[in-house]
Design an enzyme around this catalytic site. Structure first.
Site, PDB file in Angstrom:
ATOM      1  N   TYR A   1       0.817  -1.217   0.000  1.00 56.88           N
ATOM      2  CA  TYR A   1       0.000   0.000   0.000  1.00 56.88           C
ATOM      3  C   TYR A   1       0.854   1.273   0.000  1.00 56.88           C
ATOM      4  O   TYR A   1       0.343   2.355  -0.246  1.00 56.88           O
ATOM      5  CB  TYR A   1      -0.948   0.032   1.213  1.00 56.88           C
ATOM      6  CG  TYR A   1      -1.946  -1.112   1.251  1.00 56.88           C
ATOM      7  CD1 TYR A   1      -2.089  -1.981   0.174  1.00 56.88           C
ATOM      8  CD2 TYR A   1      -2.741  -1.335   2.363  1.00 56.88           C
ATOM      9  CE1 TYR A   1      -2.995  -3.030   0.199  1.00 56.88           C
ATOM     10  CE2 TYR A   1      -3.654  -2.386   2.401  1.00 56.88           C
ATOM     11  CZ  TYR A   1      -3.770  -3.230   1.307  1.00 56.88           C
ATOM     12  OH  TYR A   1      -4.656  -4.262   1.345  1.00 56.88           O
TER      13      TYR A   1
ATOM     14  N   LYS B   1       4.016 -15.441   2.709  1.00 56.95           N
ATOM     15  CA  LYS B   1       3.976 -16.188   1.447  1.00 56.95           C
ATOM     16  C   LYS B   1       5.438 -16.436   1.066  1.00 56.95           C
ATOM     17  O   LYS B   1       5.911 -16.035  -0.001  1.00 56.95           O
ATOM     18  CB  LYS B   1       3.223 -15.342   0.394  1.00 56.95           C
ATOM     19  CG  LYS B   1       2.878 -16.067  -0.869  1.00 56.95           C
ATOM     20  CD  LYS B   1       1.781 -17.099  -0.703  1.00 56.95           C
ATOM     21  CE  LYS B   1       1.587 -17.864  -2.001  1.00 56.95           C
ATOM     22  NZ  LYS B   1       0.749 -19.067  -1.830  1.00 56.95           N
TER      23      LYS B   1
ATOM     24  N   ASP C   1      -2.362 -18.407   2.303  1.00 55.31           N
ATOM     25  CA  ASP C   1      -3.520 -19.109   1.713  1.00 55.31           C
ATOM     26  C   ASP C   1      -4.043 -20.167   2.681  1.00 55.31           C
ATOM     27  O   ASP C   1      -5.251 -20.355   2.846  1.00 55.31           O
ATOM     28  CB  ASP C   1      -3.179 -19.704   0.343  1.00 55.31           C
ATOM     29  CG  ASP C   1      -1.775 -20.268   0.257  1.00 55.31           C
ATOM     30  OD1 ASP C   1      -0.989 -20.054   1.208  1.00 55.31           O
ATOM     31  OD2 ASP C   1      -1.438 -20.929  -0.737  1.00 55.31           O
TER      32      ASP C   1
ATOM     33  N   ASP D   1      -4.850  -6.837   6.187  1.00 56.52           N
ATOM     34  CA  ASP D   1      -6.081  -6.149   5.800  1.00 56.52           C
ATOM     35  C   ASP D   1      -7.170  -7.192   5.529  1.00 56.52           C
ATOM     36  O   ASP D   1      -8.299  -7.105   6.028  1.00 56.52           O
ATOM     37  CB  ASP D   1      -5.782  -5.330   4.527  1.00 56.52           C
ATOM     38  CG  ASP D   1      -6.901  -4.380   4.165  1.00 56.52           C
ATOM     39  OD1 ASP D   1      -7.889  -4.322   4.919  1.00 56.52           O
ATOM     40  OD2 ASP D   1      -6.790  -3.704   3.128  1.00 56.52           O
TER      41      ASP D   1
ATOM     42  N   ASP E   1     -10.267  -8.801   8.486  1.00 56.45           N
ATOM     43  CA  ASP E   1     -11.702  -8.734   8.189  1.00 56.45           C
ATOM     44  C   ASP E   1     -12.327 -10.131   8.267  1.00 56.45           C
ATOM     45  O   ASP E   1     -13.445 -10.289   8.752  1.00 56.45           O
ATOM     46  CB  ASP E   1     -11.946  -8.148   6.794  1.00 56.45           C
ATOM     47  CG  ASP E   1     -12.194  -6.650   6.860  1.00 56.45           C
ATOM     48  OD1 ASP E   1     -11.887  -6.051   7.918  1.00 56.45           O
ATOM     49  OD2 ASP E   1     -12.675  -6.075   5.879  1.00 56.45           O
TER      50      ASP E   1
END
Ligand code: NAD
Length: 360
Positions: A146, A195, A227, A251, A255
């Protein structure tokens, strides 16, 4: 001891829910002999109405002089509020981004806890919900994809977009230390999510986090690919205690972790900087649809105040008292509109604040 708290009530339900958290802190102060002084500051739409901008330098400077910030939520109805006719940099949400930056808040903490009394709201399989879960999702807030260099341009006649994901070892180390410190206050287990089978940045996260882990032999340290984590959160969330991850993975996963608790009005959050300073706020927004009706659930904000006691002031016993009081009112069957089962009696926002304050 005496503490000075910047109180940013904000917009919508913000003033209603923060008032309840202040009430509970007052009860904690009386019982345990602390003084909590609130410095009322404007931000978001409330600041636009008075100052023409969502965040003033004065608000930032006053907040910096305090020991922590307790916030409600900012923003209005994005379709009808005049605040959204302003250019994006002048809208309420710009205040939030501005204060996070000014206070150098780099670690976002979002606990996801399933209250036994609210299991019906959990969207997971019954046998998974029956085991319960209690995790702390820690997301890096100021680096990664970001904030990396980005551009869109034509390369060899083909429109191409590039976003860069970069982290340096210092950025990783400071949040890994936060993560292990927090694990020491909980069940002493930390899982790094990455990852590393593909990304260089993830391999650096693993290397640095492993170095930090060596200084915390009591903490059980593990790693998991992102994942797999997305699957494990719905399959077996009870396995997690502290979950540490970079900005974009955090992020998405935070959620997902919130969603499996089934109740937005129950979820607190904290954003911390390198010192003990933090900004504490509910995970939900300003809920303009129910603002001013005294029906919002104040529990997320009250639990945010508990996080403030624990992580900024090291008042663990007092934080426990708030969390226990919340569990007690739920066990006794009190519910606000958002967590009431069909046909169940509902209490108002200020009543819920009173009930929790009385049980401190
Ligand atoms: P929201 O979280 O405000 O509302 C979503 C739904 O959840 C609504 O039906 C609302 O009534 C309900 N809800 C939220 N908190 C509740 C509570 N404490 N008790 C009972 N019900 C609750 O999300 P939204 O509608 O997408 O956004 C509304 C405004 O909030 C927008 O202006 C948005 O930008 C802002 N917002 C602010 C923050 C923040 O201040 N950190 C975060 C998210 C959204």
């Amino acid at each position: 001891m005496d503490y000075r708290i910047a109180s940013i009530k904000g917009d919508g339900i913000g003033p209603e829910i923060v008032t309840q958290a202040q009430k509970v802190l007052k009860a904690v102060g009386e019982k345990y002999g602390h003084g909590f002084e609130f410095m009322e500051l404007l931000m978001g739409g409330a600041s636009i109405d008075v100052n023409g901008v969502p965040l003033t330098d004065e608000t930032v400077e006053e907040a910096k002089k305090c020991d922590a910030v307790l916030m409600g939520s900012i923003g209005g109805d994005t379709r009808t509020s005049p605040w959204y006719k302003l250019e994006p940099s002048k809208r309420p949400e710009a205040g939030l981004l501005g204060i996070r930056k000014a206070l150098k808040l780099f670690a976002n903490l979002r606990p996801a806890y399933l209250y036994p009394e609210l299991k019906e709201a959990c969207p997971l399989k019954e046998e998974v919900a029956a085991r319960g879960f209690d995790m702390m999702m820690i997301r890096e807030l100021t680096g990664g994809l970001y904030f990396g260099e980005r551009y869109t341009k034509e390369i060899d006649g083909v429109m191409t977009a590039v976003d860069t994901l970069s982290y340096n070892e210092d950025e990783i180390r400071r949040i890994a230390i936060k993560g292990f410190d927090i694990a020491m206050k909980r069940r002493k287990k930390l899982t790094l999510i990455d990852k590393a089978n593909v990304l260089d940045s993830s391999r650096l996260w693993r290397k640095v986090t492993e170095e930090v882990a060596a200084a915390y032999p009591e903490v059980e340290y593990g790693v998991m690919l992102v994942d797999n984590c997305a699957m494990q959160l719905v399959k077996d969330p009870a396995q997690f205690d502290v979950v540490l991850t970079e900005n974009m993975f955090g992020d998405i996963l935070s959620d997902e972790a919130s969603m499996i608790t089934g109740s937005i009005g129950m979820l607190p959050s904290a954003s911390l900087n390198e010192t003990k300073f933090g900004l504490y706020e509910p995970s939900g927004g300003s809920a303009p649809d129910i603002a001013g009706k005294n029906i919002a659930n104040p529990i997320a904000t009250i639990l945010s105040a508990a996080m403030m006691l624990r992580y900024s002031f090291d008042l663990d016993k007092e934080a426990d008292a708030i969390e226990e009081a919340v569990k007690k009112v739920l066990k006794e069957g009190y519910r606000t509109i958002d967590i009431a089962a069909p046909g169940q009696d509902q209490v108002k926002c200020d009543e819920m604040g009173d009930l929790i304050a009385q049980r401190i």
